[in-house]
Write a protein that holds these residues in place. Structure first.
Motif, PDB file in Angstrom:
ATOM      1  N   ARG A 184       0.838  -1.196   0.000  1.00  0.00           N
ATOM      2  CA  ARG A 184       0.000   0.000   0.000  1.00  0.00           C
ATOM      3  C   ARG A 184       0.879   1.255   0.000  1.00  0.00           C
ATOM      4  NH1 ARG A 184      -3.410   0.163   5.329  1.00  0.00           N
ATOM      5  NH2 ARG A 184      -4.093  -1.909   4.643  1.00  0.00           N
ATOM      6  N   GLU A 185       0.235   2.429  -0.164  1.00  0.00           N
ATOM      7  CA  GLU A 185       0.989   3.683  -0.193  1.00  0.00           C
ATOM      8  C   GLU A 185       1.778   3.863   1.102  1.00  0.00           C
ATOM      9  OE1 GLU A 185      -0.824   7.451  -1.339  1.00  0.00           O
ATOM     10  OE2 GLU A 185      -2.259   6.311  -2.553  1.00  0.00           O
ATOM     11  N   ILE A 186       2.972   4.405   0.991  1.00  0.00           N
ATOM     12  CA  ILE A 186       3.861   4.521   2.148  1.00  0.00           C
ATOM     13  C   ILE A 186       3.793   5.952   2.691  1.00  0.00           C
ATOM     14  CG2 ILE A 186       6.276   4.412   2.906  1.00  0.00           C
ATOM     15  CD1 ILE A 186       6.567   2.287   0.546  1.00  0.00           C
ATOM     16  N   ALA A 187       3.526   6.060   3.984  1.00  0.00           N
ATOM     17  CA  ALA A 187       3.350   7.385   4.591  1.00  0.00           C
ATOM     18  C   ALA A 187       4.684   8.118   4.631  1.00  0.00           C
ATOM     19  CB  ALA A 187       2.782   7.241   5.987  1.00  0.00           C
TER      20      ALA A 187
END
Lengths: 178, 366
Positions: free
Chosen positions: A57-60
């Protein structure tokens, strides 16, 4: 699934290349990934380190405070990062240069004689690739074959002559770890 | 898997995008954490047949950009906070003279020499003009390496369209990190109508004058009103933002850049756990500030939480936007401190439990 890794060693051990190659391999396999180097006021002879995050998933944030894996290429790196690994995490230790064992009992220690294996292949500079081979064997974050292919994109022109050695080193490191 | 993706460092992505946007002139002076951008340009601009100058100072660099832009070049510079401070005089002159340029501020911790960690503390400097006089610059706030690339290409277009400087407000994380990106096709730089005002090739035409000096009584006021009309047009047309999960949100986060990356993850995590229904308005332009969309949700009674890596700078614009119709809370970090996902979720829950606004700051030194 997200895997956060901090890789550390002394300047010249190829820690940044190791991290960049892992991130590149993750990209090729369609995963989200970030690579973040330590930058700025680094000291000659001190530790160089980088953080790699691989996720579905998208990485913060690319900055890693509590890694799942720490890779210590020298003793200073183990001293610095041992306490940071999350409980249940893994510490990869370059046993060629680090005599002591990991002190924590809530993490897994994987010892890889990276320098010795690289020397047996003819060039100690490939120790980083030996270690990376061991890392992907244990964690499965990226396939070994992908890393071999990514080398073509990641190596600088002047290092391209070492590509076969690097591939061998990745494979030997992979075999070294159970 | 799309094999056309490349793994690129943020600073280098800005450089490559600038070259693909047809940047013809770059002048810069080194400072961490944006050095890879200057380095990239030093290598790739000459290879592309463009001009690269490592100037003797930041002040020299911005004035070289002024000169190049005056001749119709697509001109660019970059720096980090302290260097951008030095460039403000030149930016003010360019606004007065209506010269387009593009520049990047890869922000580090301030004030003063501060540190080299990521920060958003140059928000006021960027959005309030920064230098002297009555002017505005277009401020763009990417949050990924891909967006650094895309927004750089966009920034040159906006600068030319409005004959005004446009900038990226990034930070040390965005500049230093590597991420997969897709490179866009290069555009052929077309000076378009710049010939109507630019300098050079003057044989057989009326003389052109590029200046920011207007001494004759009344002329500067009239000129500034012309600029003001332009700024109003930009404010109406160029507000950019991205909405995620806002419609049923108990608290809507307002954030940009690196803060927004972390906040977006917090939104996803909190929705997954069922902790709290969060949404986010991620700002892509900081000037013009996306006030219209914030006002729209304020009218519906939304409650807001600003998350920023500065001590309530962007918060002021959020407060101005809601104009007292609803409350706005703040989670602030400074000096290189980063917000954490859990901290954002905890603060949002405090907001939900409170009747009024909540302000959360890091601890102070004794």
């Amino acid at each position: 699934m997200t895997t956060k890794t901090i890789m550390a060693g002394f300047g010249g051990q190829g820690v940044v290349l190791m991290g960049t190659l892992l991130a590149h391999g993750a990209m090729v396999e369609g995963k989200h990934t970030t690579f973040f180097p330590s930058y700025g006021a680094e000291m000659r002879g001190g530790t160089a380190n980088c953080s790699v995050v691989v996720s579905d998933r998208e990485i913060a944030s690319p900055i890693v405070n509590q890694p799942d894996c720490v890779v210590a290429m020298n003793i200073a790196s183990l001293n610095k990062f041992e306490s940071r690994v999350r409980p249940g995490g893994i510490i990869f230790v370059n046993s060629s240069l680090i005599d002591r064992r990991v002190e924590r009992d809530d993490v897994t220690e994987i010892r890889v004689p990276a320098n010795e294996v690289a020397e047996s292949l003819g060039d100690v500079r490939a120790a980083n690739m030996v270690m990376l081979g061991g890392i992907v064997k244990k964690t499965g974050v990226v396939n070994l074959e992908t890393l071999g292919e990514s080398l073509e994109k990641v190596l600088s022109e002047r290092a391209m002559g070492l590509i076969d050695l690097d591939r061998q080193a990745l494979k030997r490191g992979f075999e070294e770890v159970a | 898997m799309p094999e056309d993706r490349v793994l690129m460092k943020g600073n280098e992505a800005i450089g490559e995008a600038a070259i693909r946007a047809g940047c013809t002139f770059y002048a810069g002076y080194p400072i961490t954490p944006q050095n890879e951008l200057t380095e990239y340009m030093s290598y790739h601009m000459p290879k592309a047949g463009r001009a690269f100058v490592q100037a003797e100072s930041e002040v020299a660099a911005i004035n070289m950009v002024y000169g190049a832009a005056a001749t119709g070049a697509r001109a660019m510079t970059s720096s980090s906070g302290p260097g951008i401070s030095l460039k403000q005089e030149g930016v003010s002159y360019m606004c007065g003279a209506e010269l387009p340029c593009f520049y990047a501020n890869i922000v580090r911790g301030g004030p003063g020499l501060g540190n080299i960690a990521p920060a958003q503390s140059d928000y006021f400097q960027a959005t309030r003009g920064g230098g002297h006089g009555d002017y505005r610059v277009i401020v763009l706030a990417p949050s990924t390496v891909q967006e650094l690339f895309d927004i750089t290409m966009l920034g040159f277009e906006l600068a030319d369209k409005y004959r005004n400087p446009a900038m990226i407000l990034g930070d040390g994380i965005l500049g230093q990190m590597r991420e997969p990106i897709v490179l866009r096709e290069p555009v052929e730089y077309d000076p378009g109508t710049k010939g109507a005002w630019s300098l050079g090739n003057s044989a057989g035409r009326e003389k052109h004058m590029i200046t920011s000096v207007r001494l004759a009584p009344g002329t500067l006021e009239k000129h500034n009103m012309k600029l003001f009309r332009k700024y109003k047009e930009i404010a109406e047309k160029e507000q950019r933002y991205e909405l995620t999960a806002v419609d049923d949100a108990e608290v809507i986060i307002i954030a940009y850049g690196t803060s927004a990356r972390v906040a977006k993850s917090a939104v996803a995590a909190a929705r997954e756990s069922g902790d709290i229904r969060l949404g986010i308005i991620r700002l892509i332009t900081l000037w013009p500030y996306p006030a219209d969309i914030i006002r729209e949700y304020a009218d519906k009674g939304a409650r807001f939480l600003v998350v920023e890596m500065s001590l309530g700078q962007m918060y002021e614009d959020a407060l101005l936007s809601v104009a007292g119709k609803t409350d706005v809370s703040l989670l602030a970090h400074t000096g290189g401190g980063l917000p954490a996902e859990e901290e954002i979720i905890e603060t949002a829950k405090k907001v939900r439990a409170s009747d009024g606004p909540v302000e959360v700051f890091p601890e102070a030194a004794e």
